[in-house]
Design a protein around this motif. Structure first.
Motif, PDB file in Angstrom:
ATOM      1  N   GLY A  99      46.567  40.192  52.620  1.00 19.51           N
ATOM      2  CA  GLY A  99      47.304  39.779  51.424  1.00 19.51           C
ATOM      3  C   GLY A  99      48.012  40.952  50.763  1.00 19.51           C
ATOM      4  O   GLY A  99      48.124  42.045  51.326  1.00 19.51           O
ATOM      5  N   PHE A 100      48.464  40.709  49.555  1.00 20.65           N
ATOM      6  CA  PHE A 100      49.318  41.675  48.839  1.00 20.65           C
ATOM      7  C   PHE A 100      48.568  42.986  48.538  1.00 20.65           C
ATOM      8  O   PHE A 100      48.888  44.046  49.077  1.00 20.65           O
ATOM      9  CB  PHE A 100      49.784  40.982  47.543  1.00 20.65           C
ATOM     10  N   LEU A 101      47.552  42.902  47.674  1.00 16.68           N
ATOM     11  CA  LEU A 101      46.826  44.124  47.317  1.00 16.68           C
ATOM     12  C   LEU A 101      46.117  44.715  48.533  1.00 16.68           C
ATOM     13  O   LEU A 101      46.122  45.928  48.757  1.00 16.68           O
ATOM     14  CB  LEU A 101      45.788  43.814  46.230  1.00 16.68           C
ATOM     15  N   ASP A 158      40.061  38.385  56.604  1.00 19.68           N
ATOM     16  CA  ASP A 158      40.995  37.527  55.862  1.00 19.68           C
ATOM     17  C   ASP A 158      41.039  36.157  56.524  1.00 19.68           C
ATOM     18  O   ASP A 158      41.127  36.049  57.744  1.00 19.68           O
ATOM     19  CB  ASP A 158      42.394  38.170  55.862  1.00 19.68           C
ATOM     20  N   ALA A 159      41.004  35.116  55.701  1.00 18.08           N
ATOM     21  CA  ALA A 159      40.984  33.747  56.232  1.00 18.08           C
ATOM     22  C   ALA A 159      42.388  33.200  56.476  1.00 18.08           C
ATOM     23  O   ALA A 159      42.521  32.102  57.031  1.00 18.08           O
ATOM     24  CB  ALA A 159      40.232  32.838  55.268  1.00 18.08           C
ATOM     25  N   GLY A 189      48.398  34.843  49.979  1.00 13.48           N
ATOM     26  CA  GLY A 189      49.358  35.863  50.400  1.00 13.48           C
ATOM     27  C   GLY A 189      49.120  36.457  51.774  1.00 13.48           C
ATOM     28  O   GLY A 189      49.828  37.389  52.157  1.00 13.48           O
ATOM     29  N   GLY A 190      48.130  35.929  52.534  1.00 11.68           N
ATOM     30  CA  GLY A 190      47.859  36.499  53.852  1.00 11.68           C
ATOM     31  C   GLY A 190      49.061  36.368  54.776  1.00 11.68           C
ATOM     32  O   GLY A 190      49.605  35.275  54.937  1.00 11.68           O
ATOM     33  N   ASP A 227      36.326  33.647  56.902  1.00  7.97           N
ATOM     34  CA  ASP A 227      36.212  33.312  55.485  1.00  7.97           C
ATOM     35  C   ASP A 227      35.033  34.058  54.855  1.00  7.97           C
ATOM     36  O   ASP A 227      33.961  34.144  55.471  1.00  7.97           O
ATOM     37  CB  ASP A 227      36.009  31.787  55.363  1.00  7.97           C
ATOM     38  N   ILE A 228      35.219  34.536  53.627  1.00  6.13           N
ATOM     39  CA  ILE A 228      34.107  35.231  52.947  1.00  6.13           C
ATOM     40  C   ILE A 228      32.934  34.294  52.665  1.00  6.13           C
ATOM     41  O   ILE A 228      31.842  34.746  52.339  1.00  6.13           O
ATOM     42  CB  ILE A 228      34.554  35.901  51.619  1.00  6.13           C
ATOM     43  N   ILE A 230      38.485  42.097  47.873  1.00  5.59           N
ATOM     44  CA  ILE A 230      39.747  41.708  47.241  1.00  5.59           C
ATOM     45  C   ILE A 230      40.053  40.218  47.447  1.00  5.59           C
ATOM     46  O   ILE A 230      40.744  39.601  46.637  1.00  5.59           O
ATOM     47  CB  ILE A 230      40.885  42.610  47.815  1.00  5.59           C
ATOM     48  N   ALA A 279      40.109  36.354  47.227  1.00  3.70           N
ATOM     49  CA  ALA A 279      39.698  35.449  46.151  1.00  3.70           C
ATOM     50  C   ALA A 279      40.639  34.264  46.069  1.00  3.70           C
ATOM     51  O   ALA A 279      41.746  34.302  46.614  1.00  3.70           O
ATOM     52  CB  ALA A 279      39.712  36.186  44.805  1.00  3.70           C
ATOM     53  N   TYR A 329      39.329  30.359  36.458  1.00  4.38           N
ATOM     54  CA  TYR A 329      39.508  31.573  37.277  1.00  4.38           C
ATOM     55  C   TYR A 329      38.942  32.792  36.536  1.00  4.38           C
ATOM     56  O   TYR A 329      38.171  33.571  37.102  1.00  4.38           O
ATOM     57  CB  TYR A 329      41.006  31.739  37.572  1.00  4.38           C
ATOM     58  N   LYS A 362      35.792  35.040  37.723  1.00  7.60           N
ATOM     59  CA  LYS A 362      36.000  36.456  38.056  1.00  7.60           C
ATOM     60  C   LYS A 362      35.083  37.338  37.196  1.00  7.60           C
ATOM     61  O   LYS A 362      34.560  38.341  37.665  1.00  7.60           O
ATOM     62  CB  LYS A 362      37.466  36.867  37.841  1.00  7.60           C
ATOM     63  N   ILE A 395      42.350  44.313  37.142  1.00  6.91           N
ATOM     64  CA  ILE A 395      43.742  44.515  37.557  1.00  6.91           C
ATOM     65  C   ILE A 395      44.684  43.715  36.674  1.00  6.91           C
ATOM     66  O   ILE A 395      44.408  42.582  36.280  1.00  6.91           O
ATOM     67  CB  ILE A 395      43.882  44.114  39.047  1.00  6.91           C
ATOM     68  N   THR A 437      50.566  42.580  38.883  1.00  6.21           N
ATOM     69  CA  THR A 437      51.049  43.587  39.825  1.00  6.21           C
ATOM     70  C   THR A 437      52.215  43.009  40.630  1.00  6.21           C
ATOM     71  O   THR A 437      52.208  41.822  40.954  1.00  6.21           O
ATOM     72  CB  THR A 437      49.894  43.995  40.778  1.00  6.21           C
ATOM     73  N   TYR A 441      51.116  31.821  41.542  1.00  3.01           N
ATOM     74  CA  TYR A 441      50.582  33.072  40.971  1.00  3.01           C
ATOM     75  C   TYR A 441      51.521  34.199  41.385  1.00  3.01           C
ATOM     76  O   TYR A 441      52.301  34.055  42.321  1.00  3.01           O
ATOM     77  CB  TYR A 441      49.143  33.331  41.422  1.00  3.01           C
TER      78      TYR A 441
HETATM   79  N1  LIG Z   1      48.226  40.354  42.255  1.00  2.98           N
HETATM   80  C1  LIG Z   1      47.904  40.455  40.970  1.00  2.98           C
HETATM   81  O1  LIG Z   1      48.769  40.575  40.086  1.00  2.98           O
HETATM   82  C2  LIG Z   1      46.429  40.438  40.574  1.00  2.98           C
HETATM   83  C3  LIG Z   1      46.114  40.587  39.218  1.00  2.98           C
HETATM   84  C4  LIG Z   1      44.771  40.570  38.851  1.00  2.98           C
HETATM   85  C5  LIG Z   1      43.782  40.431  39.811  1.00  2.98           C
HETATM   86  N2  LIG Z   1      44.120  40.283  41.113  1.00  2.98           N
HETATM   87  C6  LIG Z   1      43.038  40.100  42.093  1.00  2.98           C
HETATM   88  O2  LIG Z   1      43.386  40.780  43.269  1.00  2.98           O
HETATM   89  C7  LIG Z   1      42.921  40.057  44.407  1.00  2.98           C
HETATM   90  C8  LIG Z   1      44.006  39.850  45.430  1.00  2.98           C
HETATM   91  O3  LIG Z   1      45.166  39.338  44.878  1.00  2.98           O
HETATM   92  P1  LIG Z   1      46.510  39.331  45.721  1.00  2.98           P
HETATM   93  O4  LIG Z   1      47.613  39.272  44.734  1.00  2.98           O
HETATM   94  O5  LIG Z   1      46.486  40.406  46.723  1.00  2.98           O
HETATM   95  O6  LIG Z   1      46.405  37.907  46.441  1.00  2.98           O
HETATM   96  P2  LIG Z   1      46.851  37.482  47.917  1.00  2.98           P
HETATM   97  O7  LIG Z   1      46.815  36.002  47.988  1.00  2.98           O
HETATM   98  O8  LIG Z   1      48.116  38.171  48.311  1.00  2.98           O
HETATM   99  O9  LIG Z   1      45.681  38.075  48.807  1.00  2.98           O
HETATM  100  C9  LIG Z   1      44.427  37.473  48.877  1.00  2.98           C
HETATM  101  C10 LIG Z   1      44.033  37.455  50.342  1.00  2.98           C
HETATM  102  O10 LIG Z   1      42.703  36.959  50.414  1.00  2.98           O
HETATM  103  C11 LIG Z   1      42.641  36.021  51.451  1.00  2.98           C
HETATM  104  N3  LIG Z   1      41.597  35.066  51.100  1.00  2.98           N
HETATM  105  C12 LIG Z   1      41.602  34.191  50.075  1.00  2.98           C
HETATM  106  N4  LIG Z   1      40.469  33.490  50.084  1.00  2.98           N
HETATM  107  C13 LIG Z   1      39.742  33.919  51.134  1.00  2.98           C
HETATM  108  C14 LIG Z   1      38.478  33.581  51.660  1.00  2.98           C
HETATM  109  N5  LIG Z   1      37.761  32.591  51.112  1.00  2.98           N
HETATM  110  N6  LIG Z   1      38.016  34.260  52.732  1.00  2.98           N
HETATM  111  C15 LIG Z   1      38.745  35.244  53.305  1.00  2.98           C
HETATM  112  N7  LIG Z   1      39.974  35.590  52.859  1.00  2.98           N
HETATM  113  C16 LIG Z   1      40.460  34.933  51.784  1.00  2.98           C
HETATM  114  C17 LIG Z   1      43.998  35.361  51.530  1.00  2.98           C
HETATM  115  O11 LIG Z   1      44.257  34.822  52.821  1.00  2.98           O
HETATM  116  C18 LIG Z   1      44.915  36.528  51.179  1.00  2.98           C
HETATM  117  O12 LIG Z   1      45.352  37.209  52.329  1.00  2.98           O
HETATM  118  C19 LIG Z   1      42.260  38.811  43.877  1.00  2.98           C
HETATM  119  O13 LIG Z   1      40.871  39.058  43.808  1.00  2.98           O
HETATM  120  C20 LIG Z   1      42.833  38.653  42.501  1.00  2.98           C
HETATM  121  O14 LIG Z   1      41.933  37.992  41.659  1.00  2.98           O
HETATM  122  C21 LIG Z   1      45.431  40.276  41.518  1.00  2.98           C
END
Ligand SMILES: NC(=O)c1ccc[n+]([C@@H]2O[C@H](COP(=O)([O-])OP(=O)(O)OC[C@H]3O[C@@H](n4cnc5c(N)ncnc54)[C@H](O)[C@@H]3O)[C@@H](O)[C@H]2O)c1
Length: 323
Positions: A15-17, A36-37, A43-44, A60-61, A80, A82, A147, A151, A174, A177, A189
């Motif tokens: 995913g992103f982060l 990653d699932a 965002g995966g 999956d986690i 990360i 969620a 949410y 969290k 966080i 972002t 989101y």
């Molecule tokens: N992006 C932001 O602005 C932001 C702000 C605050 C907090 N966060 C936190 O950062 C984290 C990641 O956010 P992001 O923006 O990178 O999201 P994202 O969707 O880009 O990445 C999340 C990744 O987790 C994977 N995923 C989701 N559920 C899963 C599961 N059950 N098992 C395995 N993999 C799983 C998804 O496939 C994805 O690749 C989250 O915990 C979110 O709460 C993000």
């Protein structure tokens, strides 16, 4: 601590982060595994790690077996993955609970058995509507959505399990972002990133009027840097840190900055929809003095520069993110 030779797991690493962090860890010499699932809507994206030497587990986690295998032998876990949508957490609270609390406990138990160090991806949403700005880490937790509640509970699970079972834990709360490698398929989101796509496609960007709420944004590279410090510095252990930019911008002005960076697009004001209004947190600005004092972290990329880099990235790789 140097990352060379360290074995690391990044959950949500496609995913992103997670992918931006994985790239940085590999560049620093770490051996990185990703779990990653690749769930729809999230965002995966395999392209996020194209050309990167990381071992990918698709799983999956909430699956204790795959989590155990992924955590085995690692020194540091960045948790990360969620459920990330505020709105979906209100329409489907059980999925949010399952991923963000039960899934979190499954990761924690594997970390306990391995005795690894843990960095948790928390959120500004844990604070909810603010009693004062800028918000520091002592501000009460009063989330406006499921949410944020889950969290917050998950962060507490992390600190409790770490304390009781003797492994080091750090949480980053966080902020919003933006930047390269975010999903660009919908605006559920990561709204800033979605607005960048709308602007790039010269589509109208709707803002709920009057759009005067203050917001605080971080460019992804600064967040990645915070993760690297949180996973390596002794001063980070046992602590939760806010991330933020150190300054805020009104939402309408942010949209105008996006339109300027893209060179196309247009802001349109509309009334608040009910499902958004009830979870709106109002003004947000993070006090980032704690992480600056403990870890020497300060954001380095300003909004204008960050938006220009982001637009350039998606112009170059649009076909990997638009559908
Ligand atoms: N992006 C932001 O602005 C932001 C702000 C605050 C907090 N966060 C936190 O950062 C984290 C990641 O956010 P992001 O923006 O990178 O999201 P994202 O969707 O880009 O990445 C999340 C990744 O987790 C994977 N995923 C989701 N559920 C899963 C599961 N059950 N098992 C395995 N993999 C799983 C998804 O496939 C994805 O690749 C989250 O915990 C979110 O709460 C993000």
């Amino acid at each position: 601590m140097t990352w060379t030779g360290k074995r690391v797991l990044v959950t949500g690493g496609l995913g992103f982060l997670g992918s931006n962090l994985t790239r940085a860890l590999v560049a620093e010499g770490a051996t990185v595994r990703v779990l990653d699932a690749l769930l729809d809507l999230y965002g995966g994206n395999r392209f996020n790690l194209e050309g990167v030497d990381a071992q990918v587990f698709v799983g999956d986690i909430r699956d204790a077996d795959v989590v155990s295998r992924a955590v085995e032998g690692v020194d540091v876990v960045f948790h990360i993955a969620a459920q990330t949508s505020h709105v979906d957490s209100m329409s489907d609270p059980y999925t949010d609970l399952d991923m963000n609390c039960r899934g979190n406990l499954i990761v924690l138990d594997a970390v306990r058995r391995q005795g690894a160090r843990l960095v948790y991806a928390g959120t500004r949403g844990q604070y909810g509507r603010l009693a004062y700005v800028p918000v520091d880490e002592k501000h009460p937790s009063n989330p406006t959505d499921i949410y944020g509640i889950h969290k917050q509970a998950a962060e507490q699970q992390c600190f409790l399990w770490g304390r009781v079972h003797g492994f080091p834990v750090t949480s980053l709360r966080i902020n919003n972002t933006y930047g390269p490698r975010h999903q660009m398929k919908h605006g559920k989101y990561g709204i800033l990133n979605w607005f960048i796509r709308l602007a790039m496609e010269n589509r109208p960007i709707t803002v709920y009027e009057p759009g005067q709420q203050l917001r605080d944004y971080n460019y992804i590279d600064d967040v990645t840097e915070a993760f690297l410090l949180a996973g390596s510095r002794n001063e980070a252990v046992g602590e939760a840190f806010n991330l933020g930019s150190g300054s805020s911008i009104r939402f309408v002005d942010l949209v105008d900055e996006i339109v300027k960076a893209a060179g196309t697009g247009k802001r349109v004001m509309i009334p608040w929809p009910k499902d958004r209004e009830v979870i709106e947190v109002g003004d947000y600005l993070a006090d980032i003095s704690k992480i600056e004092q403990f870890l020497g972290w300060r954001p380095r990329v300003g909004l204008e520069d960050g938006l220009a880099r982001t637009v350039a990235f998606y112009q170059a790789h649009q076909e990997e993110y638009w559908s």
